[in-house]
Scaffold this active site. Structure first.
Site, PDB file in Angstrom:
ATOM      1  N   HIS A  31     -39.389 -45.640  17.702  1.00  0.00           N
ATOM      2  CA  HIS A  31     -38.843 -46.785  18.425  1.00  0.00           C
ATOM      3  C   HIS A  31     -39.959 -47.426  19.253  1.00  0.00           C
ATOM      4  O   HIS A  31     -40.617 -46.746  20.056  1.00  0.00           O
ATOM      5  CB  HIS A  31     -37.729 -46.345  19.375  1.00  0.00           C
ATOM      6  CG  HIS A  31     -36.477 -45.885  18.670  1.00  0.00           C
ATOM      7  ND1 HIS A  31     -36.236 -46.089  17.328  1.00  0.00           N
ATOM      8  CD2 HIS A  31     -35.375 -45.240  19.154  1.00  0.00           C
ATOM      9  CE1 HIS A  31     -35.041 -45.585  17.010  1.00  0.00           C
ATOM     10  NE2 HIS A  31     -34.511 -45.058  18.093  1.00  0.00           N
TER      11      HIS A  31
ATOM     12  N   CYS B 114     -32.032 -41.808  22.017  1.00  0.00           N
ATOM     13  CA  CYS B 114     -33.468 -41.776  21.648  1.00  0.00           C
ATOM     14  C   CYS B 114     -34.243 -42.999  22.144  1.00  0.00           C
ATOM     15  O   CYS B 114     -35.476 -42.944  22.262  1.00  0.00           O
ATOM     16  CB  CYS B 114     -33.605 -41.624  20.134  1.00  0.00           C
ATOM     17  SG  CYS B 114     -32.531 -42.694  19.177  1.00  0.00           S
TER      18      CYS B 114
END
Ligand SMILES: NC(=O)c1ccc[n+]([C@@H]2O[C@H](COP(=O)([O-])OP(=O)(O)OC[C@H]3O[C@@H](n4cnc5c(N)ncnc54)[C@H](OP(=O)(O)O)[C@@H]3O)[C@@H](O)[C@H]2O)c1
Length: 362
Positions: A253, A159
């Protein structure tokens, strides 16, 4: 372009962080009908809602959206006992070692779209990011041919790599890309729930190490940004220096990126490359596709995970703080934010599946 009737799909690892997001991504999906929920033998034999409920009564549902009622009472099955022939497509959201065994059991019979790293680095396996390198998808035919499989394993990246490559691909295409330095601030949900990150470790803290992550980011970025030459992917010759940190953020993120380009590039041109990237792909109008792959913000205080992670339901990478980098040759630097469990996991994998169906590969 829809597939009719709907394809019967199963989720392996349906009780985990990424698995739960698959339930959300597949609710009322126009092409996919969720037919089975697989997990470990620990969860098997219970209705889904009971399987994610602790003995204390605490329900471990982690998505912002409510648990889809239509799936709450479906039984959870030991994934190892599911018959692969009962499905048209399988989504795998299991940690790598367990995923390897499961995916090897399913892929001979049925396409497997995986969030795990189990097969990512094999020569006949593309790592697919919708809109970024979907032209690598035909490599799946080699995988089927050489392994004698009717299905295949099509993994998405780690990810952290996902948001990075959405921002780097437009730069690589238009200007060339020579080097990348990336420092991540990664959300807690990226660590999953088993075991996840303990609150005592992360409160008032930053953890400057995530096992294997920096190597994954470097390796996967070069492969994804590489080119399909005949029957193999030629990775981009791209040194990536990654520092990966866990921070006290639930989802999303954030990555500070410096990139050395192949030629000097005015910032307006860089902005334009990012904003216009992937129009052909979004014009396909696939059900889980965002209307834009990459959004560029001018506010110097953005992107922020709490404010920006849900841009286009978490499917758009958000770039901000674009400026020149005086250290790298032809350097630019920016911040990119992407939703790790939406674009970076379940909904991104669902979009990969939609693309493969659209191309007639799945
Ligand atoms: N979290 C993210 O942001 C993210 C993003 C991209 C990719 N990924 C990848 O997605 C995968 C799942 O991550 P996660 O964060 O969702 O992990 P997680 O929250 O720990 O969930 C793991 C899932 O795998 C199941 N499982 C474990 N061992 C199994 C076995 N032997 N057989 C069948 N099922 C088994 C668990 O079932 P039980 O509940 O029964 O134990 C659970 O459903 C990993 O490969 C991870 O690297 C995660």
């Amino acid at each position: 372009m829809s597939s009719s009737p709907r394809k019967k799909v199963a989720i392996l690892g349906a009780t985990g962080v990424a698995g739960q997001q698959f339930l959300v991504a597949l609710e009322n999906h126009p092409w996919f009908e969720l037919a089975a929920l697989g997990a470990s033998e620990r969860s098997a034999g219970k209705p889904y809602r009971a399987a994610i409920t602790e003995a204390s009564g605490q329900q471990r549902w982690v998505c912002e959206e409510p648990l889809p009622e239509a799936f709450a009472s479906l039984p959870v099955v030991d994934a190892a006992t599911l018959d692969p022939r009962g499905f048209d497509l399988v989504f795998s959201a299991v940690e790598s070692d367990a995923a390897r065994k499961l995916e090897e059991r399913f892929a001979p019979h049925v396409p497997v779209i995986s969030t795990s790293a189990a097969f990512r680095y094999e020569d006949d396996v593309p790592i697919l990011v919708p809109g970024v390198n979907h032209e690598h998808a035909p490599l799946l035919k080699r995988q089927q041919r050489e392994r004698g499989w009717k299905g295949f394993v099509a993994p998405i990246p780690n990810c952290t790599t996902t948001g990075l490559v959405v921002a780097l691909a437009p730069l690589a295409r238009r200007f060339g890309l020579r080097s990348v330095i990336m420092t991540s601030m990664q959300a807690l949900s990226g660590a999953g729930r088993s075991p996840g990150v303990h609150s005592m470790d992360i409160l008032d803290n930053v953890i400057p190490f995530i096992p294997k992550e920096e190597d994954k980011v470097a390796r996967e970025s070069a492969k994804i940004l590489g080119s399909l030459e005949g029957d193999r992917i030629l990775p981009l010759a791209l040194p990536v220096s990654a520092h990966c940190n866990r921070v006290n953020v639930r989802d999303g993120h954030t990555e500070c990126v410096s990139a050395g380009l192949g030629r000097p590039a005015p910032l307006d041109e860089v902005r334009d490359a990012l904003r216009s990237f992937g129009r052909d792909f979004v014009d396909l109008g696939l059900p889980s596709s965002p209307p834009e792959l990459c959004r560029v913000l001018e506010d110097p205080y953005r992107p922020q995970p709490r404010i920006d992670r849900m841009t286009n339901d978490g499917m758009t990478a958000v770039v901000g703080r674009l400026r020149e980098d005086p250290v790298l040759p032809n350097g630019v630097k920016f911040v990119v934010l992407s939703h790790n469990t939406k674009l970076g996991a379940a909904k991104g994998a669902t979009l990969v599946a939609e693309y493969l169906v659209h191309r007639g590969l799945a």
